[in-house]
Design a protein around this motif. Structure first.
Motif, PDB file in Angstrom:
ATOM      1  N   PHE A  40       0.834  -1.205   0.000  1.00 33.71           N
ATOM      2  CA  PHE A  40       0.000   0.000   0.000  1.00 33.71           C
ATOM      3  C   PHE A  40       0.870   1.257   0.000  1.00 33.71           C
ATOM      4  CE2 PHE A  40      -3.559  -2.695   1.783  1.00 33.71           C
ATOM      5  CZ  PHE A  40      -4.325  -2.631   0.644  1.00 33.71           C
ATOM      6  N   THR A  41       1.985   1.202   0.706  1.00 35.05           N
ATOM      7  CA  THR A  41       2.923   2.333   0.683  1.00 35.05           C
ATOM      8  C   THR A  41       3.477   2.520  -0.716  1.00 35.05           C
ATOM      9  OG1 THR A  41       3.498   1.978   3.004  1.00 35.05           O
ATOM     10  CG2 THR A  41       5.077   3.214   1.679  1.00 35.05           C
ATOM     11  N   GLU A  42       3.807   1.415  -1.375  1.00 39.64           N
ATOM     12  CA  GLU A  42       4.305   1.467  -2.756  1.00 39.64           C
ATOM     13  C   GLU A  42       3.249   2.059  -3.683  1.00 39.64           C
ATOM     14  OE1 GLU A  42       5.488  -1.693  -6.271  1.00 39.64           O
ATOM     15  OE2 GLU A  42       5.829  -2.278  -4.190  1.00 39.64           O
ATOM     16  N   ALA A  43       2.006   1.628  -3.512  1.00 40.22           N
ATOM     17  CA  ALA A  43       0.912   2.144  -4.340  1.00 40.22           C
ATOM     18  C   ALA A  43       0.760   3.653  -4.141  1.00 40.22           C
ATOM     19  CB  ALA A  43      -0.393   1.425  -4.004  1.00 40.22           C
ATOM     20  N   GLY A  47       1.451   7.106  -6.739  1.00 41.62           N
ATOM     21  CA  GLY A  47       0.403   8.060  -7.073  1.00 41.62           C
ATOM     22  C   GLY A  47      -1.009   7.501  -7.024  1.00 41.62           C
ATOM     23  N   PHE A  48      -1.171   6.259  -6.570  1.00 40.19           N
ATOM     24  CA  PHE A  48      -2.501   5.676  -6.477  1.00 40.19           C
ATOM     25  C   PHE A  48      -3.154   6.064  -5.158  1.00 40.19           C
ATOM     26  CE2 PHE A  48      -0.212   2.670  -9.259  1.00 40.19           C
ATOM     27  CZ  PHE A  48      -1.026   2.768 -10.378  1.00 40.19           C
ATOM     28  N   ASP A  49      -4.468   6.215  -5.197  1.00 40.16           N
ATOM     29  CA  ASP A  49      -5.244   6.506  -3.999  1.00 40.16           C
ATOM     30  C   ASP A  49      -5.482   5.171  -3.281  1.00 40.16           C
ATOM     31  OD1 ASP A  49      -7.442   6.842  -2.183  1.00 40.16           O
ATOM     32  OD2 ASP A  49      -8.063   8.617  -3.301  1.00 40.16           O
ATOM     33  N   VAL A  50      -4.863   5.002  -2.121  1.00 39.43           N
ATOM     34  CA  VAL A  50      -4.914   3.730  -1.399  1.00 39.43           C
ATOM     35  C   VAL A  50      -6.335   3.368  -0.990  1.00 39.43           C
ATOM     36  CG1 VAL A  50      -4.129   2.518   0.674  1.00 39.43           C
ATOM     37  CG2 VAL A  50      -2.521   3.882  -0.650  1.00 39.43           C
ATOM     38  N   GLU A  55     -10.852  -0.350  -1.927  1.00 37.77           N
ATOM     39  CA  GLU A  55     -12.234  -0.560  -2.366  1.00 37.77           C
ATOM     40  C   GLU A  55     -12.270  -1.516  -3.561  1.00 37.77           C
ATOM     41  OE1 GLU A  55     -16.309  -0.345  -2.260  1.00 37.77           O
ATOM     42  OE2 GLU A  55     -14.888   0.403  -0.787  1.00 37.77           O
ATOM     43  N   LEU A  56     -11.326  -1.366  -4.482  1.00 38.21           N
ATOM     44  CA  LEU A  56     -11.253  -2.283  -5.627  1.00 38.21           C
ATOM     45  C   LEU A  56     -10.986  -3.715  -5.172  1.00 38.21           C
ATOM     46  CD1 LEU A  56      -9.246  -0.123  -8.174  1.00 38.21           C
ATOM     47  CD2 LEU A  56     -11.622  -0.877  -8.394  1.00 38.21           C
ATOM     48  N   LEU A  57     -10.108  -3.876  -4.202  1.00 37.52           N
ATOM     49  CA  LEU A  57      -9.834  -5.217  -3.669  1.00 37.52           C
ATOM     50  C   LEU A  57     -11.095  -5.832  -3.071  1.00 37.52           C
ATOM     51  CD1 LEU A  57      -6.383  -4.492  -2.021  1.00 37.52           C
ATOM     52  CD2 LEU A  57      -6.793  -6.085  -3.900  1.00 37.52           C
ATOM     53  N   LYS A  58     -11.839  -5.013  -2.356  1.00 36.16           N
ATOM     54  CA  LYS A  58     -13.095  -5.482  -1.756  1.00 36.16           C
ATOM     55  C   LYS A  58     -14.087  -5.902  -2.840  1.00 36.16           C
ATOM     56  CE  LYS A  58     -16.924  -3.471   0.764  1.00 36.16           C
ATOM     57  NZ  LYS A  58     -17.415  -2.240   1.361  1.00 36.16           N
ATOM     58  N   LEU A  59     -14.198  -5.101  -3.901  1.00 36.34           N
ATOM     59  CA  LEU A  59     -15.128  -5.405  -4.977  1.00 36.34           C
ATOM     60  C   LEU A  59     -14.741  -6.677  -5.720  1.00 36.34           C
ATOM     61  CD1 LEU A  59     -15.728  -1.837  -6.447  1.00 36.34           C
ATOM     62  CD2 LEU A  59     -17.376  -3.249  -5.204  1.00 36.34           C
ATOM     63  N   ARG A  60     -13.439  -6.895  -5.901  1.00 35.09           N
ATOM     64  CA  ARG A  60     -12.971  -8.082  -6.626  1.00 35.09           C
ATOM     65  C   ARG A  60     -13.281  -9.379  -5.882  1.00 35.09           C
ATOM     66  NH1 ARG A  60      -8.833  -7.751 -10.671  1.00 35.09           N
ATOM     67  NH2 ARG A  60      -7.751  -9.480  -9.648  1.00 35.09           N
ATOM     68  N   LYS A  61     -13.498  -9.293  -4.582  1.00 33.49           N
ATOM     69  CA  LYS A  61     -13.838 -10.473  -3.789  1.00 33.49           C
ATOM     70  C   LYS A  61     -15.314 -10.853  -3.928  1.00 33.49           C
ATOM     71  CE  LYS A  61     -10.367  -9.605  -0.244  1.00 33.49           C
ATOM     72  NZ  LYS A  61     -10.151  -9.239   1.158  1.00 33.49           N
ATOM     73  N   GLN A  62     -16.107  -9.934  -4.437  1.00 35.84           N
ATOM     74  CA  GLN A  62     -17.550 -10.152  -4.526  1.00 35.84           C
ATOM     75  C   GLN A  62     -17.922 -10.734  -5.892  1.00 35.84           C
ATOM     76  OE1 GLN A  62     -19.239  -6.303  -3.792  1.00 35.84           O
ATOM     77  NE2 GLN A  62     -18.786  -6.351  -1.618  1.00 35.84           N
TER      78      GLN A  62
END
Length: 83
Positions: A40-43, A47-50, A55-62
């Protein structure tokens, strides 16, 4: 000396084995948590919004249908609030 007998009806070797395995897994989980924080620090540094990444990780699990239903409800609620 290894205690291979039962004590008070408890198989001491079996109990010790279970406890030691749980301890090892907890250490692995701790190391994995550190690795995830590093990612997450790398992200963030890239320049990515952690918060959005999480939220994307959460959505990918559904299931896709579940995600679509939530997005539909969110859109309905936004419209109801004039957003």
């Amino acid at each position: 000396m290894t205690d291979t007998h039962t004590t008070g009806g408890i198989a001491a070797d079996r109990l010790r084995s279970i406890i030691e395995r749980v301890e090892r897994l907890e250490e692995e989980r701790k190391a994995l948590g550190s690795d995830i924080r590093d990612l997450f620090t790398e992200a963030k540094s890239a320049g990515f919004d952690v918060k959005v990444v999480k939220e994307l990780l959460k959505l990918r699990k559904q299931e896709p249908a579940e995600v679509e239903e939530q997005e539909t409800m969110l859109d309905i609620y936004r419209k109801a609030l004039g957003m």
